[in-house]
Design a protein around this motif. Structure first.
Motif, PDB file in Angstrom:
ATOM      1  N   SER A 154       0.817  -1.148  -0.057  1.00 21.39           N
ATOM      2  CA  SER A 154       0.060   0.111  -0.122  1.00 21.39           C
ATOM      3  C   SER A 154       1.018   1.478   0.387  1.00 21.39           C
ATOM      4  O   SER A 154       2.132   1.354   0.133  1.00 21.39           O
ATOM      5  CB  SER A 154      -1.086  -0.541   1.148  1.00 21.39           C
ATOM      6  OG  SER A 154       0.129   0.674   2.097  1.00 21.39           O
ATOM      7  N   GLY A 156       1.166   3.860   1.947  1.00 23.41           N
ATOM      8  CA  GLY A 156       1.389   4.150   3.756  1.00 23.41           C
ATOM      9  C   GLY A 156       3.038   3.079   3.442  1.00 23.41           C
ATOM     10  O   GLY A 156       3.669   3.455   4.363  1.00 23.41           O
ATOM     11  N   THR A 180       3.544  12.938   2.761  1.00 24.80           N
ATOM     12  CA  THR A 180       2.160  12.315   2.774  1.00 24.80           C
ATOM     13  C   THR A 180       0.970  12.884   1.756  1.00 24.80           C
ATOM     14  O   THR A 180       0.180  12.412   1.613  1.00 24.80           O
ATOM     15  CB  THR A 180       1.638  13.015   4.143  1.00 24.80           C
ATOM     16  OG1 THR A 180       1.704  13.815   4.327  1.00 24.80           O
ATOM     17  CG2 THR A 180       2.216  12.086   5.404  1.00 24.80           C
ATOM     18  N   ASP A 184      -3.506   7.775   0.476  1.00 25.84           N
ATOM     19  CA  ASP A 184      -5.166   8.025   1.239  1.00 25.84           C
ATOM     20  C   ASP A 184      -5.072   8.894   2.621  1.00 25.84           C
ATOM     21  O   ASP A 184      -4.452   7.459   3.307  1.00 25.84           O
ATOM     22  CB  ASP A 184      -5.863   6.937   0.996  1.00 25.84           C
ATOM     23  CG  ASP A 184      -5.476   6.249  -0.405  1.00 25.84           C
ATOM     24  OD1 ASP A 184      -5.902   7.123  -0.997  1.00 25.84           O
ATOM     25  OD2 ASP A 184      -5.241   4.719  -0.568  1.00 25.84           O
ATOM     26  N   PRO A 185      -5.702   8.877   2.716  1.00 25.06           N
ATOM     27  CA  PRO A 185      -6.465   9.863   4.391  1.00 25.06           C
ATOM     28  C   PRO A 185      -6.300   8.254   5.611  1.00 25.06           C
ATOM     29  O   PRO A 185      -5.310   9.069   6.320  1.00 25.06           O
ATOM     30  CB  PRO A 185      -7.255  10.814   3.656  1.00 25.06           C
ATOM     31  CG  PRO A 185      -8.111  10.100   2.832  1.00 25.06           C
ATOM     32  CD  PRO A 185      -7.021  10.187   1.975  1.00 25.06           C
ATOM     33  N   GLU A 186      -6.174   7.379   5.460  1.00 24.71           N
ATOM     34  CA  GLU A 186      -6.484   6.782   6.191  1.00 24.71           C
ATOM     35  C   GLU A 186      -4.804   5.896   6.272  1.00 24.71           C
ATOM     36  O   GLU A 186      -4.207   5.265   7.273  1.00 24.71           O
ATOM     37  CB  GLU A 186      -7.383   5.339   6.039  1.00 24.71           C
ATOM     38  CG  GLU A 186      -6.597   4.426   4.986  1.00 24.71           C
ATOM     39  CD  GLU A 186      -7.502   4.977   3.591  1.00 24.71           C
ATOM     40  OE1 GLU A 186      -7.752   3.181   3.345  1.00 24.71           O
ATOM     41  OE2 GLU A 186      -8.127   5.809   3.414  1.00 24.71           O
ATOM     42  N   MET A 187      -3.785   6.198   5.611  1.00 21.77           N
ATOM     43  CA  MET A 187      -2.885   6.338   6.134  1.00 21.77           C
ATOM     44  C   MET A 187      -1.384   7.343   5.734  1.00 21.77           C
ATOM     45  O   MET A 187      -0.589   6.735   6.437  1.00 21.77           O
ATOM     46  CB  MET A 187      -1.872   5.749   4.262  1.00 21.77           C
ATOM     47  CG  MET A 187      -2.724   3.985   4.061  1.00 21.77           C
ATOM     48  SD  MET A 187      -2.724   3.470   2.328  1.00 21.77           S
ATOM     49  CE  MET A 187      -3.505   1.936   2.266  1.00 21.77           C
ATOM     50  N   GLY A 189      -1.510   8.780   8.858  1.00 16.71           N
ATOM     51  CA  GLY A 189      -0.924   8.587  10.120  1.00 16.71           C
ATOM     52  C   GLY A 189      -0.007   7.872  10.676  1.00 16.71           C
ATOM     53  O   GLY A 189       0.878   7.932  11.356  1.00 16.71           O
ATOM     54  N   GLU A 190       0.195   6.706   9.988  1.00 15.89           N
ATOM     55  CA  GLU A 190       0.754   5.551   9.520  1.00 15.89           C
ATOM     56  C   GLU A 190       2.748   6.355   9.614  1.00 15.89           C
ATOM     57  O   GLU A 190       3.454   6.485  10.267  1.00 15.89           O
ATOM     58  CB  GLU A 190       1.017   4.941   9.380  1.00 15.89           C
ATOM     59  CG  GLU A 190       0.196   4.190   7.453  1.00 15.89           C
ATOM     60  CD  GLU A 190       0.461   3.191   7.354  1.00 15.89           C
ATOM     61  OE1 GLU A 190      -0.134   2.718   7.427  1.00 15.89           O
ATOM     62  OE2 GLU A 190       1.441   2.220   6.445  1.00 15.89           O
ATOM     63  N   GLU A 211       0.677  18.766   6.753  1.00  8.66           N
ATOM     64  CA  GLU A 211      -0.241  18.925   7.492  1.00  8.66           C
ATOM     65  C   GLU A 211       0.583  19.956   8.805  1.00  8.66           C
ATOM     66  O   GLU A 211       1.672  19.660   9.163  1.00  8.66           O
ATOM     67  CB  GLU A 211       0.968  17.622   7.780  1.00  8.66           C
ATOM     68  CG  GLU A 211       0.762  16.204   6.403  1.00  8.66           C
ATOM     69  CD  GLU A 211      -0.811  15.757   6.671  1.00  8.66           C
ATOM     70  OE1 GLU A 211      -1.370  16.120   8.309  1.00  8.66           O
ATOM     71  OE2 GLU A 211      -1.515  15.277   6.207  1.00  8.66           O
TER      72      GLU A 211
END
Lengths: 259, 273
Positions: A154, A156, A180, A184-187, A189-190, A211
């Motif tokens: 993926s 991230g 970043t 994708d938004p959900e990645m 964070g990691e 960010e």
């Protein structure tokens, strides 16, 4: 007062890992960077913010010489990297880069991505290189995926592997070019978590980012750029809570309102 | 005296029995010239493409820049000349020219290999340049960013990807060469077409002989095409990978099969579960 002749290389403070002096860059007749002055000291985490087209990515790419500056100079420990006998490829082994589009080598698995530079550029022994690669992959949480090819990961995961590849070279400073923005938004964070950990471990970092929360909480210094110049360079507290410049305030109002 | 066959299939069997060794020698020479020529052409193309893609920066010294520019110009001339003239003509010019001007006494086969190599090199140079250009610029930047120079970037990052991408086109070149070696009969190379012509002449059975010849060409090209497909698959590597043990299951290994979505779990963890 006379300035020193241009032929004499500039020498600056050797304590600064990177020092940018009167840097200018034009694409054709279009100036993208004008008279940029700033420095990064060991252990600092500096964020560069600004709207698209403000020149922040170009500045980062100039520092790694992926773009050739048109004027001014870049000093590495006080020594010019644009003049004299400085070897560009040597310099680059000290200055790591993490790209927006990850740019993992597609013909290699994750482990080999982290090995090739160590072995082929730094000349480390395969055993030592492997040990270091695994340690850094562990650090970014990607050791489990060392056998995977980039196309199997993926976004991230790719970015974390790319960070491990840069770390494996053990650079003095790591440059992040909107790391970043392609995720994708959900990645997001990691990847930000890995970057936070790195900042806390004392790594010197120069981060071009959108960010704002990261810039505010993690950086020692925030640089705001607009239309090819540095408008303000100060602590995150000043930039975000009491900017001295009108342009900074307008930019932040617009960005933070949107969130 | 043996009676001569009366129908088509009879003649086909007859020429196979009579001229089998001739066909085999011809096929062997055809394959030898085509494969050697394509391989050598590939290397020529690789070198030409690397020189033609050397990046020239304003900071490069003027003499170096001039030298590289001149080399690049010569290579462009080479490509244009050999792509722009028929191989059958090149064969005549090189074979008779080398003997007349340089006093070389090349064997026909060697001359054939030389011509196919140089000719293929001109095409491969463009194919490989296209392959290099097709690789995303980010790959080059990432390689440079960890301190690789132009040669290392090419060898370790760009060429492995470019060569994989141009394998189908390289296969085409090989197939074309297997067929086009037939033009070398004009300089008496004993390849398949030349042998067939000799065989056909004796009994004046052109149809039957060249029917057999076309079947042999087809077998050669078909086999080569399949082998190249296998090579492509092999270069792509396995579609699956293994997730190594984590802290909770140090010996655990999860094999992820890309595409079919199956997981195969092995190791201590999988064994006890």
């Amino acid at each position: 007062m006379n300035h020193a002749p241009a032929a004499t290389p500039l020498t600056g403070d050797a304590g600064n890992i990177i020092e940018v002096v009167h840097l200018g860059k034009t694409f054709g007749t279009n100036p993208v960077l004008r008279d940029i002055d700033f420095k990064v000291q060991k252990g600092e985490v500096v964020s560069i913010i600004g709207s698209s087209g403000s020149g922040k990515s170009t500045l980062l790419r100039c520092i790694n010489l992926l773009e050739t500056p048109t004027s001014g100079d870049i000093l590495h420990h006080g020594e010019s990297i644009l003049r004299g006998s400085h070897r560009v490829s040597d310099y680059r082994t000290h200055v790591g880069m993490v790209f927006q589009q990850f740019n993992l080598f597609n013909n290699m698995n994750v482990l080999d991505n982290c090995l090739v530079g160590q072995i082929r550029v730094l000349g480390r022994k395969p055993d030592e290189a492997r040990q270091k690669a695994l340690a850094y992959l562990e650090k970014v949480g990607m050791a489990q995926f060392m056998n995977a090819k980039p196309r199997q990961l993926s976004g991230g995961q790719k970015q974390r592997a790319a960070i491990a590849r840069a770390l494996a070279m053990e650079p003095e400073i790591l440059l992040f070019d909107e790391p970043t923005s392609a995720l994708d938004p959900e990645m997001v964070g990691e990847v930000l978590k890995v970057m936070r950990d790195l900042a806390n471990s004392g790594l010197t970092m120069l981060v071009v980012t959108h960010e704002m929360q990261f810039a505010r909480e993690v950086s020692n210094r925030v640089v705001f750029m607009d239309k090819g110049v540095i408008v303000e360079d100060d602590s995150p507290d000043v930039i975000f809570n009491a900017p001295r410049q009108e342009r900074t305030r307008i930019f932040l109002d617009r960005i933070l309102e949107r969130n | 005296m043996a009676t001569l066959p009366e129908n088509f299939w009879g003649w086909v069997l007859f020429v196979i029995r009579q001229y089998g060794p001739l066909f085999l020698t011809g096929a062997r020479n055809t394959l030898l010239i085509a494969i050697t020529g394509t391989a050598a052409g590939f290397l020529i193309g690789l070198l030409v493409a690397i020189v033609r893609t050397i990046p020239l920066k304003p900071s490069t010294p003027l003499t170096v820049r001039g030298l590289v520019r001149f080399a690049q110009f010569l290579l462009t001339v080479y490509i244009e000349v050999f792509r722009g003239t028929p191989m059958i003509v090149q064969a005549m010019v090189l074979y008779y020219g080398s003997s007349q001007l340089l006093g070389w006494d090349l064997s026909a086969i060697l001359a054939g290999i030389l011509i196919v190599s140089i000719n293929t090199g001109a095409y491969m140079a463009e194919i490989i340049r296209g392959g290099i250009d097709s690789i995303d610029r980010g790959q080059t930047e990432a390689a440079q960013a960890i301190g690789m120079n132009h040669i290392k970037t090419m060898v370790y990052v760009i060429l492995p990807q470019a060569i994989r991408n141009i394998l189908p086109a390289t296969g085409n070149e090989l197939v074309v060469n297997i067929k086009d070696t037939s033009v070398l009969n004009v300089i008496s190379v004993t390849e398949l077409f030349f042998m067939s012509k000799s065989a056909a002449g004796t009994y004046m059975r052109y149809f039957e002989v060249f029917f057999v010849t076309s079947v042999i060409y087809l077998i050669l090209t078909f086999t080569v095409t399949r082998l190249l497909r296998l090579l492509e698959k092999k270069l792509d590597g396995p579609d699956n990978y293994t997730i190594m043990g984590s802290q909770t299951t140090p010996d655990g290994m999860i094999h992820v099969h890309h595409g079919d979505g199956n997981l195969a779990i092995r190791g201590k963890w999988g064994g006890q579960a």
